[in-house]
Design a protein around this motif. Structure first.
Motif, PDB file in Angstrom:
ATOM      1  N   SER A 188       0.819  -1.228   0.029  1.00  0.00           N
ATOM      2  CA  SER A 188      -0.213  -0.113   0.009  1.00  0.00           C
ATOM      3  C   SER A 188       1.092   1.571   0.157  1.00  0.00           C
ATOM      4  O   SER A 188       1.847   1.543   0.869  1.00  0.00           O
ATOM      5  CB  SER A 188      -1.001  -0.450   1.462  1.00  0.00           C
ATOM      6  OG  SER A 188      -0.479  -0.226   2.484  1.00  0.00           O
ATOM      7  N   GLN A 189       0.636   2.288  -0.488  1.00  0.00           N
ATOM      8  CA  GLN A 189       1.685   3.818  -0.484  1.00  0.00           C
ATOM      9  C   GLN A 189       0.999   4.243  -0.051  1.00  0.00           C
ATOM     10  O   GLN A 189       0.232   3.999   0.249  1.00  0.00           O
ATOM     11  CB  GLN A 189       1.218   4.029  -2.197  1.00  0.00           C
ATOM     12  CG  GLN A 189       1.880   3.428  -3.726  1.00  0.00           C
ATOM     13  CD  GLN A 189       1.677   4.004  -4.539  1.00  0.00           C
ATOM     14  OE1 GLN A 189       0.894   3.859  -5.446  1.00  0.00           O
ATOM     15  NE2 GLN A 189       2.280   4.706  -5.221  1.00  0.00           N
ATOM     16  N   ASP A 231       6.071   5.397  -1.718  1.00  0.00           N
ATOM     17  CA  ASP A 231       5.725   6.104  -0.816  1.00  0.00           C
ATOM     18  C   ASP A 231       6.334   6.941  -0.423  1.00  0.00           C
ATOM     19  O   ASP A 231       7.428   7.742  -1.518  1.00  0.00           O
ATOM     20  CB  ASP A 231       5.975   5.728   0.717  1.00  0.00           C
ATOM     21  CG  ASP A 231       5.474   4.789   1.311  1.00  0.00           C
ATOM     22  OD1 ASP A 231       4.309   4.038   0.421  1.00  0.00           O
ATOM     23  OD2 ASP A 231       5.043   4.879   2.372  1.00  0.00           O
ATOM     24  N   LYS A 276      -1.875  14.363  -3.844  1.00  0.00           N
ATOM     25  CA  LYS A 276      -1.839  13.014  -3.840  1.00  0.00           C
ATOM     26  C   LYS A 276      -2.891  12.065  -4.391  1.00  0.00           C
ATOM     27  O   LYS A 276      -4.146  12.305  -4.037  1.00  0.00           O
ATOM     28  CB  LYS A 276      -1.221  12.011  -2.417  1.00  0.00           C
ATOM     29  CG  LYS A 276      -0.163  13.376  -1.769  1.00  0.00           C
ATOM     30  CD  LYS A 276       1.223  13.175  -2.659  1.00  0.00           C
ATOM     31  CE  LYS A 276       1.966  14.292  -2.174  1.00  0.00           C
ATOM     32  NZ  LYS A 276       3.283  13.861  -2.864  1.00  0.00           N
ATOM     33  N   ARG A 277      -2.953  10.408  -5.287  1.00  0.00           N
ATOM     34  CA  ARG A 277      -3.809   9.967  -6.080  1.00  0.00           C
ATOM     35  C   ARG A 277      -3.743   8.908  -5.371  1.00  0.00           C
ATOM     36  O   ARG A 277      -5.413   8.702  -4.879  1.00  0.00           O
ATOM     37  CB  ARG A 277      -2.966   9.944  -6.968  1.00  0.00           C
ATOM     38  CG  ARG A 277      -2.906  11.101  -8.411  1.00  0.00           C
ATOM     39  CD  ARG A 277      -2.664   9.817  -9.123  1.00  0.00           C
ATOM     40  NE  ARG A 277      -2.905  10.690 -10.821  1.00  0.00           N
ATOM     41  CZ  ARG A 277      -2.151  11.030 -12.256  1.00  0.00           C
ATOM     42  NH1 ARG A 277      -2.121   9.547 -12.254  1.00  0.00           N
ATOM     43  NH2 ARG A 277      -1.894  11.977 -12.933  1.00  0.00           N
ATOM     44  N   ASN A 278      -2.769   8.487  -3.832  1.00  0.00           N
ATOM     45  CA  ASN A 278      -3.445   7.158  -3.688  1.00  0.00           C
ATOM     46  C   ASN A 278      -4.238   7.753  -2.230  1.00  0.00           C
ATOM     47  O   ASN A 278      -4.087   8.920  -1.677  1.00  0.00           O
ATOM     48  CB  ASN A 278      -2.496   6.597  -2.683  1.00  0.00           C
ATOM     49  CG  ASN A 278      -0.982   7.153  -2.250  1.00  0.00           C
ATOM     50  OD1 ASN A 278      -0.633   8.493  -2.468  1.00  0.00           O
ATOM     51  ND2 ASN A 278      -0.768   7.422  -0.934  1.00  0.00           N
ATOM     52  N   THR A 279      -4.830   6.070  -1.699  1.00  0.00           N
ATOM     53  CA  THR A 279      -5.918   6.804  -0.889  1.00  0.00           C
ATOM     54  C   THR A 279      -4.882   6.580   0.380  1.00  0.00           C
ATOM     55  O   THR A 279      -6.207   7.747   1.608  1.00  0.00           O
ATOM     56  CB  THR A 279      -6.746   5.456  -0.744  1.00  0.00           C
ATOM     57  OG1 THR A 279      -7.030   5.160  -2.117  1.00  0.00           O
ATOM     58  CG2 THR A 279      -7.505   5.876   0.309  1.00  0.00           C
TER      59      THR A 279
END
Length: 382
Positions: A188-189, A231, A276-279
């Motif tokens: 997971s990022q 990350d 930021k695109r990650n959740t």
């Protein structure tokens, strides 16, 4: 092989401790990296301190002097001379010595070793999460096999090694107790913003609080760039205003004659994370003081250092609630121990549904690292 012979092979062997051989340069370099961090990158001041320490503790010999060490720093690319000619053409062309990017990387690595290295020496499985042992990203840590663990997670190399140690080679046997599993977690990022308080109180009362904060930031940056390259880590500092700083800027951070504009810092942090695109997103905030400043819409500053100003505090609560709506948890590392400030942080944390750690400087780095690794193993659902 007889049973008695096998039993003789087991046990502990004690021998006299022998210090690892290090060169004179390496010994001085370890001290130098500490000094350059404390002086915020001021090379001349760091070398002055080093000379004073040498006079007091005899760090060098006639065969290897401080001047020899400085020459080695130049030769190895840790410092360089920058020519700074006088603009009127009358200067002598002499320059000054500055640290290089190579030194900056060495400082970050030292901070990582000092903080994260202590944790790595602990028992495996130290970071508790329901995903440990079931994910697809290897951590390099091992633990005993437990019922329900997937068979493809068993480390055959380590398990065979245990079997040989426990039962011997001549009468080889592998039991359930020999099996070990490599710990993994879900990929997971994580996008993290680290906020560092640069208000004047970070050096008040004879306590240097900014240097440990810088070390944590440098260590966290080194960890993420080397172990979790997918990350992201953004670092911002806040005083009367808030502004972003690069990783390369970290050794040079200094406390200023600032109040504490926590609201501006949170605004900037959320603006960064929105892009930021990650959740998975989070904010870490290191502070020792109460919020004492906000910037009004007309550009003026409202400041009040006397107690907790309700006008400023309410703005902080509003920012905490906004971050909660965006599913951005805020973890506050509160260095100060004043009861009324701790009460403010408790209410701030409740508004965000985040976390707070009330601590001195001791153990600050370990707590941040534990929290970072725990959080990035969780799935924060959008």
């Amino acid at each position: 092989m007889k049973k008695k012979d096998k039993m003789k092979e087991k046990g502990f062997v004690f021998k006299k401790y022998e210090e690892e051989s290090t060169t004179p340069f390496e010994k001085l370099f370890e001290i130098f990296k500490e000094l350059i961090t404390h002086t915020s990158g001021d090379l001349d001041e760091a070398l002055d301190w080093l000379r004073q320490l040498d006079e007091e503790y005899k760090l060098t010999t006639s065969e290897y002097t401080i001047d020899d060490f400085i020459e080695d720093l130049k030769q190895k690319g840790y410092i360089k001379e920058e020519i700074d000619p006088d603009g009127d053409g009358e200067g002598d062309g002499s320059g000054s010595l500055k640290i290089t990017a190579k030194t900056e990387r060495a400082i970050r690595q030292q901070a990582l070793d000092q903080i994260f290295g202590k944790m790595r020496k602990g028992n495996s499985g130290n970071h508790r999460t329901s995903h440990v042992g079931r994910g697809d990203e290897h951590t390099g840590d091992f633990r005993e096999y437990q019922f329900g663990d997937s068979l493809d997670r068993i480390s055959m190399t380590e398990s065979l090694r245990n079997a040989q140690i426990n039962h011997g080679i001549g009468d080889f046997n592998m039991t359930h107790d020999d099996l070990v599993v490599e710990e993994t977690h879900y990929k997971s990022q994580m996008s993290t913003v680290l906020m560092i308080d640069l208000s004047h109180s970070m050096i008040l009362y004879g306590e240097d609080r900014i240097t440990p904060a810088k070390k944590v930031a440098m260590a966290l940056a080194e960890l993420i760039t080397t172990r979790y390259p997918k990350d992201t880590l953004d670092i911002i500092v806040f005083g009367n205003d808030a502004w972003p700083v690069s990783i390369a800027d970290l050794p040079y951070l200094k406390v200023g004659p600032y109040h504490t504009n926590t609201v501006d810092g949170l605004k900037l942090a959320m603006d960064i994370l929105r892009r930021k695109r990650n959740t998975n997103k989070q904010i870490f905030m290191i502070t020792d003081g109460k919020p004492s400043c906000i910037r009004e819409r007309d550009g003026s500053y409202y400041k009040n250092s006397m107690g907790l100003d309700p006008y400023i505090v309410d703005k902080c609560y509003n920012m905490a609630q906004q971050a909660r709506k965006l599913q951005i948890p805020i973890t506050t590392f509160m260095i100060a121990q004043d009861p009324y400030l701790m009460q403010f942080i408790r209410e701030f944390t409740e508004a965000n549904q985040g976390k707070a750690f009330y601590t001195g400087l001791q153990g600050l780095g370990e707590m941040i690292f534990e929290d970072y690794e725990t959080n990035r193993k969780k799935r924060i659902r959008g």
